[in-house]
Write an enzyme that holds these catalytic residues in place. Structure first.
Site, PDB file in Angstrom:
ATOM      1  N   SER A 110     -10.257 -11.879  31.645  1.00 52.70           N
ATOM      2  CA  SER A 110     -11.492 -11.942  31.818  1.00 52.70           C
ATOM      3  C   SER A 110     -12.335 -11.920  30.731  1.00 52.70           C
ATOM      4  CB  SER A 110     -11.735 -10.908  33.061  1.00 52.70           C
ATOM      5  OG  SER A 110     -11.365 -10.777  34.117  1.00 52.70           O
TER       6      SER A 110
ATOM      7  N   GLU B  97       7.187  12.646 -27.426  1.00 55.08           N
ATOM      8  CA  GLU B  97       7.959  11.257 -28.017  1.00 55.08           C
ATOM      9  C   GLU B  97       7.620  10.867 -29.308  1.00 55.08           C
ATOM     10  OE1 GLU B  97      10.504  10.164 -26.781  1.00 55.08           O
ATOM     11  OE2 GLU B  97      10.718  10.739 -24.571  1.00 55.08           O
TER      12      GLU B  97
END
Length: 708
Positions: free
Chosen positions: A360, A99
């Site tokens: 329990s 680029e």
């Protein structure tokens, strides 16, 4: 004499002079106009953003910074925070080479590229062939979000790029580009792109992946691989070819990259610890990145485990799991459901914080209080016989009594009657107080004091709170504050305030007993200390346990509270618990050894006061309630279908008393099973019948019912 014509003056010097003067005038006027235009553009440019203030997706990470779950921005975009340090250097090199080769030399505008672009524009008859944009100019365009396919837009972009170069470093400009570059749809930034297309972070990319990511921002919609894989592949190969031509990439490497397939669909973004991540974003709405105490590897493993197990239990069942570090209180994994998007099992409900009946699972703390108060030792004997506490008559899960047992066996077998006897001695209020010391929040019925029913699940509590209780037992009885990093307050790594839930010796006695609880079929004995629980009506199955480093809790059931037939803690939750410990990896640690002062002795070797559990009210322990006919009730009508030819037998059920029982109908014996608390009988016909039962001690009960 011929007169010769005077030679004509050469017009070019004058023309050139006029042209030069005209160009000077035009240039001067153009410069003045251009200067004015640039000043106007400069005044309308947006503020230069900083990476730390740029609107990005909120990301939730684990304790090591690994991504757990991102969220979209307010406008619905996936724009994850990222900087060059987190990106593969190969991609950065390819991006700059393709680029903007002079990126590190120019001041925002590469004039040679602009001249080339202008020549191509003229040669193409006014059509833009290449923009000549630098990465700085592209970043300016991304900041403004405006197209630049005309010369006015290009001029604005150039002015903006110049200002960016003045106010930012090259690295900061690259960081902005990496965050804002478009990759199709609502995907912005390199990190969102690699997660969406490759399912990974951008720190390690293949050559083919890097080339595709270089190509996509040039035309993100036309080249989207999830919509047009062929266009994506062509653009990727074009980048590879150009990099080869520029000597920025080897030809063999490019050929190998071309053989790599392009993705054809977007991947889902990570959604680990989904419930906790949502809680964190609600707690810290302005945070950009939130770091939890979660361990991503363990979280992923336990989420997969929970989802797989839930499918085997019931289509509408869910699974919740919490794993916590005992020393620090850090929650290492939090699985709120069998899947956030599992609609049939209400996966959106976080069952780690839901208030449910614990069954329990509170019994270990009950016995621990008895050890602490000097009322018992693990080898102390206690009676498991029917015992009434006013109107409360607890019975064991299977309906049978064991007689005289040790407290060790009463806990490993999860017997109900001994647990309630001990709870009556230590006091339900003390149990609730110790739960709160463990940073649990037990929920009692409004305006009621703690009762004996608390010991068998008559209280509301969350999975997270139960893990906190068991972590305290594992931590020599000292409370641990569980923390997950979801709140904005700084995490306490020291847990300085550690109230005593149990004294250290009592806590070790409890852990030593729980290590002897028989494991499920997929577990090995003695590896962890654990306890299961099942709530009334088979609505909740629990398994909570710990080793030397980690406490883990598992809940299974339906979030809507409906029963799951056959569900229990030992069959539903315990196998998941043991598999969860298998997934700890190098965190596995043995249980601690006995502390100084531990009395390791058989019952006969104990001091006399500890050989048998003594309730402060001895009569309460030895009293056995008289038998009662639990079904059918006195005065009721029972439809057995008598006279229809398909009559059913009458079932008579007994509670309390001492077996064996003798059953009578209208004074005649109808059976004497050895130890069963129920008996069936076929009546001769409809009408009233008097049913009686007599236990082994001659005590009895009678009801009268009408049969039809």
């Amino acid at each position: 004499m011929t007169v010769q014509e005077a030679p004509k003056p050469n017009p070019w010097p004058r023309r050139l002079t006029l042209a030069a003067f005209s160009l000077f005038v035009l240039a001067t006027a153009g410069t003045i106009q251009l200067t004015s235009t640039i000043a106007t553009i400069t005044q309308t440019l947006p503020p230069t953003p900083q990476l730390t203030t740029l609107p990005v997706s909120t990301t939730v990470a684990d304790r090591n910074g690994a991504l757990l779950r991102p969220f979209t921005t307010a406008d619905g975009r996936w724009r994850l925070p990222v900087d060059r340090a987190a990106v593969d250097p190969r991609f950065l090199a390819m991006l700059i080479a393709y680029e903007d080769r002079s990126f590190h030399e120019h001041d925002g505008i590469a004039w040679s590229s602009m001249v080339r672009a202008a020549a191509q524009f003229i040669g193409a008859g006014g059509r833009v062939v290449s923009g000549g944009s630098t990465l700085t100019m592209q970043t300016a365009r991304l900041i403004e979000g405006q197209p630049t396919r005309n010369w006015w837009g290009k001029l604005r972009q150039m002015v903006h790029a110049s200002r960016l170069e003045q106010e930012l470093s090259k690295d900061q400009i690259i960081d902005l580009y990496l965050t804002l570059a478009p990759y199709g749809g609502n995907i912005e930034g390199i990190r969102a792109a690699t997660l969406a297309y490759f399912g990974k972070e951008p720190n390690r990319l293949t050559t083919a992946e890097a080339a595709l990511l270089v190509a996509l921002p040039q035309s993100p919609e036309a080249r989207r691989p999830d919509r047009d894989p062929n266009a994506a592949q062509a653009s990727r190969n074009m980048v590879l070819d150009r990099l080869v031509a520029m000597d920025a990439l080897g030809e063999e490497e490019a050929l190998a990259a071309k053989r790599e397939p392009v993705p054809t669909a977007r991947r889902a973004f990570p959604m680990l610890a989904a419930h906790m991540a949502e809680q964190a974003t609600r707690s810290q709405p302005t945070a950009r990145t939130i770091e939890l105490t979660i361990d991503k590897r363990l979280q992923d493993a336990l989420e997969r485990l929970g989802a797989a197990r839930a499918r085997l239990i019931d289509p509408k069942a869910s699974v919740a799991i919490i794993a916590a570090d005992i020393a620090s209180g850090d929650i290492l994994a939090s699985v709120g459901s069998a899947g956030l998007l599992a609609t049939e099992s209400n996966g959106f409900v976080d069952m780690t914080t839901a208030i449910r009946s614990p069954g329990s699972t509170l019994k270990p703390l009950i016995y621990g209080l008895a050890f602490e108060l000097g009322l018992a030792h693990p080898q102390s004997l206690i009676e498991d016989r029917p015992t009434a506490f006013g109107g409360y008559v607890p019975v064991n899960f299977d309906g049978f009594s064991r007689g005289t047992v040790t407290i060790h066996d009463a806990l490993t077998e999860s017997l109900n009657v001994p647990a309630v006897v001990v709870l009556d001695a230590v006091g339900p209020a003390r149990l609730v107080s110790r739960l709160r010391r463990a940073h649990a929040d037990p929920r009692l019925p409004v305006n009621t004091a703690p009762s004996l029913a608390v010991g068998l699940g008559g209280v509301g509590i969350s999975l997270r709170d139960l893990v906190s209780v068991y972590a305290a037992i594992a931590n020599q009885g000292r409370a641990i504050t569980l923390q997950d990093g979801s709140k904005s307050e700084a995490r306490s790594q020291q847990n300085d305030i550690k109230p005593a839930v149990l004294d250290p010796l009592a806590a070790w006695y409890v852990a030593d007993i729980l290590a002897d609880v028989p494991p499920p079929l997929n577990g090995s004995p003695g590896r962890i200390a654990y306890k299961t629980g099942t709530s009334y009506g088979y609505r909740d199955g629990w398994a909570i346990g710990f080793d030397g480093k980690t406490a883990i809790g598992v809940w299974v059931g339906r979030p809507d509270g409906a029963p799951v037939p056959g569900l229990s803690g030992i069959t539903g939750a315990a196998p998941i618990l043991f598999e969860a410990f298998d997934r700890l990896g190098d965190r596995k640690a043995p249980l601690p050894r006995a502390p100084a002062g531990a009395l390791l002795a058989s019952n006969t070797e104990l001091p006399s006061p500890l050989r048998r559990f003594r309730h402060p009210d001895d009569d309460k322990v030895i009293r056995e309630a008289a038998p009662e006919i639990a079904f059918p009730g006195d005065g009721v009508d029972v439809d057995l279908g008598l006279g229809t030819g398909e009559a059913s037998r009458l079932m008579v059920k007994v509670r309390n008393g001492v077996p064996p029982f003798t059953y009578f109908a209208n004074g005649a014996p109808i059976g004497r099973p050895d130890f069963a608390r129920q008996n069936s009988w076929m009546p001769d016909g409809p009408g009233f019948v008097t049913l009686s039962v007599v236990d082994a001690k001659g005590r009895g009960d009678t009801v009268t019912v009408f049969l039809n």
